[in-house]
Design an enzyme around this catalytic site. Structure first.
Site, PDB file in Angstrom:
ATOM      1  N   HIS A  20     -53.386  43.063 -29.407  1.00 26.86           N
ATOM      2  CA  HIS A  20     -53.960  43.761 -28.259  1.00 26.86           C
ATOM      3  C   HIS A  20     -53.649  43.019 -26.967  1.00 26.86           C
ATOM      4  O   HIS A  20     -53.883  41.826 -26.847  1.00 26.86           O
ATOM      5  CB  HIS A  20     -55.473  43.896 -28.440  1.00 26.86           C
ATOM      6  CG  HIS A  20     -56.136  44.620 -27.332  1.00 26.86           C
ATOM      7  ND1 HIS A  20     -57.271  44.155 -26.740  1.00 26.86           N
ATOM      8  CD2 HIS A  20     -55.817  45.783 -26.703  1.00 26.86           C
ATOM      9  CE1 HIS A  20     -57.637  45.001 -25.785  1.00 26.86           C
ATOM     10  NE2 HIS A  20     -56.759  45.990 -25.751  1.00 26.86           N
ATOM     11  N   ASP A  28     -33.379  49.444 -20.249  1.00 24.69           N
ATOM     12  CA  ASP A  28     -32.160  50.248 -20.130  1.00 24.69           C
ATOM     13  C   ASP A  28     -30.933  49.329 -20.140  1.00 24.69           C
ATOM     14  O   ASP A  28     -31.058  48.099 -20.199  1.00 24.69           O
ATOM     15  CB  ASP A  28     -32.211  51.159 -18.897  1.00 24.69           C
ATOM     16  CG  ASP A  28     -32.192  50.424 -17.566  1.00 24.69           C
ATOM     17  OD1 ASP A  28     -31.668  49.288 -17.481  1.00 24.69           O
ATOM     18  OD2 ASP A  28     -32.692  51.000 -16.579  1.00 24.69           O
ATOM     19  N   ALA A 128     -34.771  53.110 -15.911  1.00 24.93           N
ATOM     20  CA  ALA A 128     -35.311  53.737 -17.124  1.00 24.93           C
ATOM     21  C   ALA A 128     -36.084  52.751 -17.992  1.00 24.93           C
ATOM     22  O   ALA A 128     -36.378  53.041 -19.141  1.00 24.93           O
ATOM     23  CB  ALA A 128     -34.172  54.373 -17.918  1.00 24.93           C
ATOM     24  N   ASN A 129     -36.431  51.617 -17.449  1.00 25.43           N
ATOM     25  CA  ASN A 129     -37.163  50.581 -18.198  1.00 25.43           C
ATOM     26  C   ASN A 129     -38.649  50.919 -18.302  1.00 25.43           C
ATOM     27  O   ASN A 129     -39.208  51.560 -17.422  1.00 25.43           O
ATOM     28  CB  ASN A 129     -37.039  49.233 -17.468  1.00 25.43           C
ATOM     29  CG  ASN A 129     -35.614  48.861 -17.227  1.00 25.43           C
ATOM     30  OD1 ASN A 129     -34.874  48.572 -18.154  1.00 25.43           O
ATOM     31  ND2 ASN A 129     -35.197  48.881 -15.965  1.00 25.43           N
TER      32      ASN A 129
END
Length: 139
Positions: A20, A28, A128-129
């Site tokens: 957790h 990307d 796009a990460n």
């Protein structure tokens, strides 16, 4: 034999070891793997060639394997909308808190303690990460 669709042994091991609050980076093809992460963090290379495997290809089975409570996306440097984020929001659903930060703040998060694994993809879309924060498993 596993019944899950996620079969990549190193990725499964990294996810199983995450707890957790730990972070999973799905990067990307343009992400600077070694300068934007701590060198001690395991990198799972799924970047077979440009365009293959994409971030969403990794995100979807990961979301079915681990609980996710939050996600951080990298904002476009020019403030433009990042098309990939629409796909990620849809996959994450309405209960996952989402934060969008600039590139430098994103790299600060990927370098911070608590990153359990970085997954390198061949996704060619810019910004796009995504960083996923592991949630609590419901009993």
């Amino acid at each position: 034999m596993l019944e899950t669709e996620l079969l990549h042994p190193p990725l499964l091991a990294a996810l199983a070891a995450a707890g957790h609050g730990d972070h999973i980076v799905i990067a990307d093809a343009n992400f600077p793997l070694r300068t934007a992460t701590d060198r001690s963090v395991d990198v799972v290379h799924l970047n077979l060639r440009p365009g293959l495997v994409g971030v969403l290809d990794v995100l979807e089975p990961v979301l079915r394997a681990v609980p996710v409570e939050a996600a951080t996306f990298m904002a476009s440097p020019d403030g433009a909308e990042v098309e990939a984020h629409h796909d990620y929001r849809r996959a994450l659903g309405p209960d996952v808190a989402i934060d969008v930060v600039d590139r430098w703040a994103f790299y600060d998060r990927t370098r911070a303690a608590g990153v359990a694994v970085v997954v390198a993809t061949g996704d060619q879309r810019l910004c796009a990460n995504v960083v996923l924060t592991v949630g609590v498993r419901a009993m």
